[in-house]
Design a protein around this motif. Structure first.
Motif, short mmCIF file in Angstrom:
data_model
loop_
_atom_site.label_atom_id
_atom_site.label_comp_id
_atom_site.label_asym_id
_atom_site.label_seq_id
_atom_site.Cartn_x
_atom_site.Cartn_y
_atom_site.Cartn_z
N MET A 75 10.28 10.16 33.81
CA MET A 75 9.44 11.28 33.08
C MET A 75 10.35 12.14 32.38
SD MET A 75 6.93 14.15 34.80
CE MET A 75 5.90 13.02 35.28
N THR A 76 10.07 12.60 31.13
CA THR A 76 10.77 13.48 30.41
C THR A 76 10.85 14.90 30.84
OG1 THR A 76 10.39 12.10 28.47
CG2 THR A 76 11.09 14.61 28.09
N ASP A 77 12.15 15.49 31.06
CA ASP A 77 12.18 16.86 31.48
C ASP A 77 11.43 17.76 30.88
OD1 ASP A 77 12.82 19.42 32.43
OD2 ASP A 77 15.24 19.13 31.79
N PRO A 78 10.38 18.57 31.55
CA PRO A 78 9.48 19.16 30.58
C PRO A 78 10.13 20.52 30.10
CG PRO A 78 9.02 19.45 32.87
CD PRO A 78 9.88 18.03 32.76
N ASP A 79 11.38 20.74 30.47
CA ASP A 79 12.08 22.11 30.13
C ASP A 79 12.98 21.87 28.82
OD1 ASP A 79 11.01 23.60 32.08
OD2 ASP A 79 12.35 22.92 33.49
N ARG A 97 -3.82 10.14 29.12
CA ARG A 97 -2.22 10.51 28.87
C ARG A 97 -2.31 11.90 28.33
NH1 ARG A 97 -2.27 4.45 25.14
NH2 ARG A 97 -1.53 3.52 26.93
N ILE A 98 -3.24 12.56 27.64
CA ILE A 98 -3.05 13.96 27.76
C ILE A 98 -2.93 14.74 28.95
CG2 ILE A 98 -4.21 16.33 26.73
CD1 ILE A 98 -3.32 14.31 24.70
N GLN A 99 -3.65 14.41 29.69
CA GLN A 99 -3.40 15.00 31.23
C GLN A 99 -2.10 14.77 31.65
OE1 GLN A 99 -5.39 17.57 33.07
NE2 GLN A 99 -3.66 17.45 34.09
N ALA A 100 -1.56 13.57 31.60
CA ALA A 100 -0.24 13.32 32.17
C ALA A 100 0.76 14.11 31.47
CB ALA A 100 0.25 11.79 31.71
N GLY A 108 -0.87 8.62 18.18
CA GLY A 108 -1.08 8.39 16.68
C GLY A 108 -0.80 9.21 15.85
N GLN A 109 -0.95 10.54 16.18
CA GLN A 109 -0.75 11.73 15.44
C GLN A 109 0.55 12.15 15.23
OE1 GLN A 109 -3.20 14.91 16.85
NE2 GLN A 109 -5.18 14.22 15.90
N GLY A 110 0.76 12.92 14.22
CA GLY A 110 2.23 13.54 13.90
C GLY A 110 3.20 12.93 14.55
N HIS A 111 3.90 13.54 15.52
CA HIS A 111 5.27 13.15 15.85
C HIS A 111 5.01 12.47 17.26
CE1 HIS A 111 7.95 14.21 12.90
NE2 HIS A 111 7.20 14.98 12.60
N SER A 112 3.94 12.17 17.80
CA SER A 112 3.57 11.08 18.82
C SER A 112 3.74 10.11 18.92
CB SER A 112 2.14 11.61 19.59
OG SER A 112 2.32 13.16 20.12
N ASP A 113 4.03 9.01 19.70
CA ASP A 113 3.95 7.48 19.76
C ASP A 113 2.80 7.05 19.09
OD1 ASP A 113 6.65 7.45 20.78
OD2 ASP A 113 5.96 6.90 22.60
N ARG A 114 2.76 6.04 18.40
CA ARG A 114 1.59 5.14 17.97
C ARG A 114 1.51 3.90 18.86
NH1 ARG A 114 2.39 7.37 12.67
NH2 ARG A 114 2.60 9.57 12.86
N ASP A 119 6.87 12.16 28.44
CA ASP A 119 6.21 10.77 28.64
C ASP A 119 5.00 11.01 29.44
OD1 ASP A 119 7.10 7.79 28.99
OD2 ASP A 119 6.07 8.51 30.82
N ALA A 120 3.90 10.25 28.86
CA ALA A 120 2.64 10.43 29.37
C ALA A 120 2.20 8.96 29.68
CB ALA A 120 1.74 11.12 28.48
#
Length: 318
Positions: free
Chosen positions: A1-5, A107-110, A88-94, A36-37
């Motif tokens: 998981m990506t470090d949220p900080d 994925r949003i909740q993750a 799929g939006q902006g700078h999120s993965d597609r 990471d979600a």
């Protein structure tokens, strides 16, 4: 998981997190994050009062998190504010698939779990609101409440038939066009700016709401690799989204008990969001924002913030 900080400041470089060909837009007082979600890397923009209640913002077609940039500074005076680019939006993965609203909601909740958000207020517009409704059905215990702005939610508020009357058809014609195989890609590719500009100008009460820089940004997001495919996928997966919404409601586990705010506008697509949502939720209130079309947070940001803060304040004292 990506470090949220791990945050990227307003003048920082996001390295490999940035989508190629899409400039990163900054907002004073806010930082960029990537988390990471469930294997999909999502972009979030965070700021405001770290000790305050969390407000999460989701945007719709054809926009990105930037849809909320006029409202975010005022919200940040009282809340921890997190605007998230949907997959799929902006700078999120597609990703190649998984654009039904229940998969996206997961994925949003993750992502919010990775950002250390235990409970939050969810505010969403258009396709973002479709995702938010499905998220509320699945993760009601993580929400204080949800506000949904001018959205045709599959299986809930989305009309079964598309009107052919020219006075109404211009609002919904794209719902059928976007689900066609191949033809939208053929006609839109290379003309993304013209296509995006039509929505941003035709569906606002004032056609100069969006300046050329805004239009360039949203068009670039659609034109970037995988952007058009992802944008269309939300429409192409709408039937699956509707089925999953109805299955959740039929199971008896999905009826919403949290506070729900339906926000419509004087010249929007859904005349009364609250009425359309009331069969599926126990505690629904509504507001109509005057002098606005479909893109309410851009057209009337102060009225939008006023409605949201009033909703949150009222719900917190009940």
């Amino acid at each position: 998981m990506t470090d949220p900080d791990t945050a990227i400041g307003p003048n920082g470089s996001p390295g490999q997190s940035q989508v190629s060909g899409l400039p990163l837009r900054d907002l004073a007082g806010f930082a960029h994050r990537w988390v990471d979600a469930e294997g999909v890397r999502l972009h979030a923009v965070e700021g405001g009062r770290s000790s305050g209640p969390t407000v999460v913002l989701l945007a719709g077609f054809p926009q990105t998190w930037w849809a909320w940039h006029k409202a975010m500074p005022r919200l940040a005076e009282r809340f921890r504010v997190i605007a998230i680019d949907l997959p799929g939006q902006g700078h999120s993965d597609r990703p190649q698939g998984g654009y039904d609203t229940h998969t996206v909601a997961s994925r949003i909740q993750a992502a919010l779990t990775a950002l250390n958000v235990p409970k939050y207020w969810l505010v969403a517009h258009d396709i973002g609101a479709c995702v938010a409704f499905s998220l509320a059905l699945r993760y009601q215990d993580r929400l204080h409440g949800v506000a949904l702005l001018d959205a045709g939610i599959p299986g809930i508020t989305l009309p079964d038939a598309i009107p052919t009357d020219p006075e109404q058809a211009w609002k919904t014609w794209h719902l059928a066009f976007h689900v066609l195989p191949e033809l939208p890609e053929t006609l839109i590719t290379g003309r993304e700016r013209d296509y995006v500009a039509w929505f941003l100008r035709a569906k606002t009460l004032s056609p100069d709401t969006f300046d050329s820089t805004d239009i360039d940004h949203y068009a670039a997001s659609i034109a970037a690799e995988g952007g058009l495919r992802a944008a269309l996928a939300y429409f192409r997966d709408a039937t699956e989204s509707a089925r999953k919404n109805q299955d959740a409601l039929a199971s008896g586990r999905g009826h919403l008990t949290i506070p729900v705010l339906g926000i419509s506008s004087s010249h929007g697509s859904i005349p009364d969001m609250a009425a359309s949502l009331s069969p599926w939720a126990e505690n629904v209130t509504g507001v109509v924002i005057p002098e606005a079309g479909h893109f309410i947070p851009d057209e009337q940001p102060d009225a939008t913030v006023d409605a949201l803060t009033a909703f949150i304040d009222h719900a917190r004292v009940e």
